[in-house]
Enzyme design. Structure first.
Site, short mmCIF file in Angstrom:
data_model
loop_
_atom_site.label_atom_id
_atom_site.label_comp_id
_atom_site.label_asym_id
_atom_site.label_seq_id
_atom_site.Cartn_x
_atom_site.Cartn_y
_atom_site.Cartn_z
CB ALA A 1 80.30 41.68 70.40
CD GLU B 1 87.82 42.65 78.48
OE1 GLU B 1 87.18 41.71 79.00
OE2 GLU B 1 88.31 42.59 77.34
CG ASP C 1 87.12 37.19 66.39
OD1 ASP C 1 86.74 38.32 66.04
OD2 ASP C 1 87.97 36.99 67.27
CG ASP D 1 89.92 39.59 67.39
OD1 ASP D 1 89.03 40.45 67.48
OD2 ASP D 1 90.41 38.99 68.35
CG PHE E 1 80.61 42.79 76.98
CD1 PHE E 1 80.56 44.09 76.50
CD2 PHE E 1 81.30 41.84 76.25
CE1 PHE E 1 81.21 44.44 75.33
CE2 PHE E 1 81.96 42.18 75.07
CZ PHE E 1 81.91 43.48 74.62
CG ASP F 1 90.90 35.89 70.60
OD1 ASP F 1 90.28 36.73 69.92
OD2 ASP F 1 91.22 36.08 71.78
CB THR G 1 74.83 46.32 74.02
OG1 THR G 1 75.63 45.43 74.81
CG2 THR G 1 73.51 45.64 73.67
NE ARG G 2 81.25 47.86 69.37
CZ ARG G 2 80.98 48.53 68.27
NH1 ARG G 2 80.67 49.80 68.34
NH2 ARG G 2 81.04 47.95 67.11
N1 LIG Z 1 83.14 43.67 79.90
C1 LIG Z 1 82.81 44.74 79.19
N2 LIG Z 1 81.86 45.56 79.61
C2 LIG Z 1 81.52 46.64 78.91
N3 LIG Z 1 82.07 46.99 77.75
C3 LIG Z 1 83.03 46.20 77.25
C4 LIG Z 1 83.46 45.04 77.95
N4 LIG Z 1 84.42 44.45 77.21
C5 LIG Z 1 84.58 45.21 76.12
N5 LIG Z 1 83.75 46.27 76.12
C6 LIG Z 1 83.63 47.30 75.09
O1 LIG Z 1 83.13 46.73 73.90
C7 LIG Z 1 84.04 46.94 72.81
C8 LIG Z 1 84.03 45.78 71.85
O2 LIG Z 1 84.30 44.55 72.51
P1 LIG Z 1 85.51 43.59 72.08
O3 LIG Z 1 86.76 44.33 72.25
O4 LIG Z 1 85.35 42.32 72.78
O5 LIG Z 1 85.21 43.45 70.52
P2 LIG Z 1 86.00 42.64 69.41
O6 LIG Z 1 85.20 42.79 68.19
O7 LIG Z 1 86.32 41.27 69.87
O8 LIG Z 1 87.31 43.39 69.14
P3 LIG Z 1 88.77 42.99 69.50
O9 LIG Z 1 88.77 41.68 70.20
O10 LIG Z 1 89.48 42.95 68.21
O11 LIG Z 1 89.24 44.13 70.34
C9 LIG Z 1 85.36 47.18 73.50
O12 LIG Z 1 86.20 47.94 72.72
C10 LIG Z 1 84.96 47.91 74.77
O13 LIG Z 1 84.76 49.29 74.52
MG LIG Z 2 87.91 39.76 70.31
#
Ligand SMILES: Nc1ncnc2c1ncn2[C@@H]1O[C@H](COP(=O)(O)OP(=O)(O)OP(=O)(O)O)[C@@H](O)[C@H]1O
Ligand SMILES: [Mg+2]
Ligand SMILES: [K+]
Length: 693
Positions: A392, A363, A535, A322, A390, A531, A394-395
């Site tokens: 993962a 964030e 994941d 990750d 937030f 982490d 809808t991002r």
């Molecule tokens: N608090 C938030 N509010 C809105 N959008 C967010 C927030 N946190 C992250 N994002 C968006 O969502 C995307 C994906 O989230 P996140 O990074 O947690 O995914 P992940 O799969 O855990 O990847 P990694 O941890 O490897 O970066 C981020 O790249 C960012 O663009």
């Molecule tokens: Mg992550």
């Protein structure tokens, strides 16, 4: 915030002091393990155990005067057979003892404290004291500065610096805070400053540390598939030699009649012969090798909850990682507001702050902080407004307030969102987004209704020393792949900086899972380090799943190892320990079988020379007498176990080189060594025994 030191702790376990295992304890354990129930678990050693009992009985019979051989001789054989069993027991006890010392050290962090249980998950809620061992899962607990965290759990409110050195050995405090991937806390660690409100996630006695302790103590250590396969082989060899020895009896009696010379071979000698021929060396040390592997893993600050995973680690082909929190430090912080054309920086900051007031992720919090620093924007009352948390998938996250739909999130997610509302994503902004991403930062785009306002840049830092170590993994033939929910450009920038072989961007938790399944279908063994809660599915699917200790409870529950140092390159050590364990087992098996073969030639002539004098020609070692030859072989067979205990515990030295070369070298050392050693050893013991015969 947390320590800004970007280098990784590389040290060995430094947290708790390991008490050396006392000799008395090991000897005591070795005798305790003489119970038939314990012995039955190991078929090869069970045969030795039965042999010891039978020869002891034969010795007692000989005392009465009608023995098959002199009582002294029979008792000498019996005594050394008992030693053989005890040495095997001691090897296991020694290996377990090391683990027990480690487990005790860990258990000492499990202090009974009084927890302040809250009625509601708020700091100022009504509270009452509850002893930590009576805490229920789901209970809300407040922990203030100076207090010990009473159980494993997740932070719901607040942020605090926590001293986790009791468990990780790392003296620098870490930040634990609600939301995001740094929300998990471990029972037994201490809050240094500020406060948290947490939810208990594990019942007392069932926390991750407790499970680990049980594992280390061997209580829950099931046999791994390789161990089972090896055991079957050992049982088969034992059966074959049992048949050989049984058929030797009529063969010898026949010889006695035909040649009219000597008396047929005795039961005592046949038992001695059998024990020398069956693979007792590996039989005696097999379980010690497994336990020692677990213990070595722990020395590297990795807590393994499955022996199978350690073994699988030795054969890993692909490592998936990750990004955020694993390859990077993970405290992604807002560093700049970059407005879209026609929007002021302050308007952007204002909207970004509104969209983050209810966002409990690191964030979100960092955006609120930056808005306050730059424009002195204060938080306002958002109660009654609809907040969008937030995820993962809808991002995005945001808020619906006073007819405004404010969102922030990944550029692609916001684009889809504004276009669905009839807006357009300004082409100028696309360029700005790409610029931010190429720096390795994460661009969060902010929108108000169908209008795009601009970008918040989230900065993250790649952990130190990663690139070199990924190169080492490559040399071992392990492919590293970074998987992230982040956009392609950010992913590419971080991938280049960290030196991974490949990356997958914009991945949902399902994508991560699918990628692992795809590799597994190709017949590869997959390791995953992560982490976050997102994941967890992937960690559950991977063959070797290392969760960062800094990560969420969900990730730690799903993995089969936890790295206390939260170091993504720790997999190097994990692979080494796995390979070492497999190699050590192989080396000892080779040695054991070669050894047995050699013993066969060393003692058969001596044992049967009485009935078949022609066999005397084969007595190339010129052993003193049949009796001393047999006893020497039994003594050698027992002592070789003691000689090899250190190797079983320490493991064969591992070098990063192709498997075929390792195999050839080990065959040479342990195969040839196993063939030669008995001739020298038995001859020496025979010389020492000569005065007694
Ligand atoms: N608090 C938030 N509010 C809105 N959008 C967010 C927030 N946190 C992250 N994002 C968006 O969502 C995307 C994906 O989230 P996140 O990074 O947690 O995914 P992940 O799969 O855990 O990847 P990694 O941890 O490897 O970066 C981020 O790249 C960012 O663009
Ligand atoms: Mg992550
Ligand atoms: K043997």
């Amino acid at each position: 915030m947390s320590s800004t030191d970007t280098s990784l702790p590389q040290g060995e376990f430094t947290g708790s002091t390991f008490r050396p295992v006392s000799r008395v304890a090991v000897i005591g354990e070795a005798f305790c393990k003489l119970s038939p129930r314990v012995q039955l678990r190991n078929p090869v050693m069970f045969v030795v155990y039965l042999g010891s009992i039978v020869t002891t009985l034969l010795g007692i019979q000989a005392l009465g005067g009608d023995g098959e051989a002199p009582a002294g001789f029979i008792f000498a054989i019996a005594a050394w057979l008992w030693f053989t069993v005890l040495f095997a027991n001691a090897a296991e006890a020694l290996a377990e003892g090391r683990g027990k010392a480690q487990a005790d050290a860990l258990r000492s962090t499990r202090k009974r404290v009084v927890a302040q249980v809250l009625k509601e998950p708020r700091r100022d809620s009504q509270s009452w004291p509850v002893p930590s061992d009576e805490l229920a899962v789901g209970a809300f607990v407040r922990v203030e500065a100076g207090e010990i965290i009473p159980a494993d759990g997740e932070v719901l409110q607040g942020a605090a610096s926590v001293d986790e050195s009791a468990i990780t050995g790392e003296s620098a405090p870490v930040i634990r805070e609600s939301g995001g991937d740094f929300c998990s806390v471990t029972g037994g660690t201490r809050v240094l400053s500020d406060w948290i409100v947490m939810r208990v996630t594990a019942r007392p006695g069932e926390a991750f540390l407790d499970r680990m302790i049980a594992m280390v103590e061997g209580a829950k250590r099931g046999k791994t598939p390789n161990e089972i396969a090896l055991n079957i082989l050992l049982v088969a060899l034992t059966l074959i030699f049992l048949l050989v020895c049984v058929t030797l009896l009529p063969f010898s009696s026949f010889g006695a009649i035909v040649n009219g010379a000597g008396s047929p071979v005795t039961i005592t000698v046949l038992i001695a012969l059998l024990i020398c021929l069956i693979p007792t060396t590996i039989g005696a040390l097999l379980s010690a090798v497994g336990v020692a592997g677990m213990s070595r893993m722990m020395k590297a600050n990795v807590l393994a909850t499955s022996g199978r995973a350690i073994e699988a680690a030795g054969d890993v082909d692909v490592l998936l990682l990750d990004k955020t929190g694993t390859i990077t430090l993970g405290n992604r912080e807002a560093s700049a507001f970059i407005p879209a054309p026609g929007v002021t920086e302050q308007a952007l900051a204002d909207a970004a702050q509104l969209a983050s007031l209810a966002d409990e992720t690191p964030e979100g919090r960092s955006i609120v902080i930056l808005a306050k620093q730059k424009f002195n924007l204060r938080g306002r009352e958002v109660q009654g407004a609809e907040t969008i948390a937030f995820s993962a998938h809808t991002r995005m996250s945001g808020i619906n307030i006073d007819d405004h739909q404010i969102r922030k999130g990944a550029a692609s997610a916001i684009r889809t969102h504004v276009e669905s509302l009839g807006g357009i994503f300004p082409p100028e902004l696309v360029k700005l987004v790409d610029e931010v991403a190429r720096r390795g930062s994460t661009p969060l785009v902010v929108s108000d209704g169908s209008k795009v306002l601009g970008i918040v840049e989230l900065k993250d830092i790649v952990k130190g020393g990663i690139k070199e170590r990924f190169a080492e993994l490559r040399a071992m033939g392990i492919r590293t792949v970074m998987i992230t929910g982040d956009n392609k450009l950010t992913a590419a920038a971080i991938a280049a900086e960290a030196g991974v072989d490949d990356y997958l961007a914009e991945a949902t938790p399902e994508d991560k899972l699918r990628l692992i399944r795809k590799y597994q279908e190709e017949g590869r063994l997959v390791a995953m380090t992560g982490d976050g809660t997102n994941d967890a599915p992937a960690l559950a699917q991977a063959d070797v799943a290392v969760a960062m200790n800094s990560g969420t409870q969900a990730a730690k529950e799903a993995g089969n190892m936890v790295d206390l140092d939260s170091n993504p390159t720790k997999l190097l050590r994990v692979v080494e320990v796995g390979k070492q364990m497999i190699m050590t087992r192989g080396a000892l098996t080779t040695f054991s079988v070669a050894n047995d073969l050699a013993k066969y030639f060393a003692i058969i002539p001596a044992a049967f020379v009485a009935t078949y004098p022609a066999l005397g020609a084969l007595n190339i070692m010129h052993l003193h007498s049949p009796g001393s030859a047999i006893l020497s072989a039994v003594i050698f067979n027992a002592l070789i176990i003691v000689v090899l205990i250190p190797l079983a515990l320490r493991g064969v030295k591992y070098r990063a080189e192709p498997a075929s070369r390792l195999l050839t070298r080990n065959l040479l050392i342990y195969g040839l060594g196993g063939l030669i050693a008995p001739f020298i050893g038995i001859k020496l013991i025979d010389l020492m025994l000569t005065p007694f015969f």
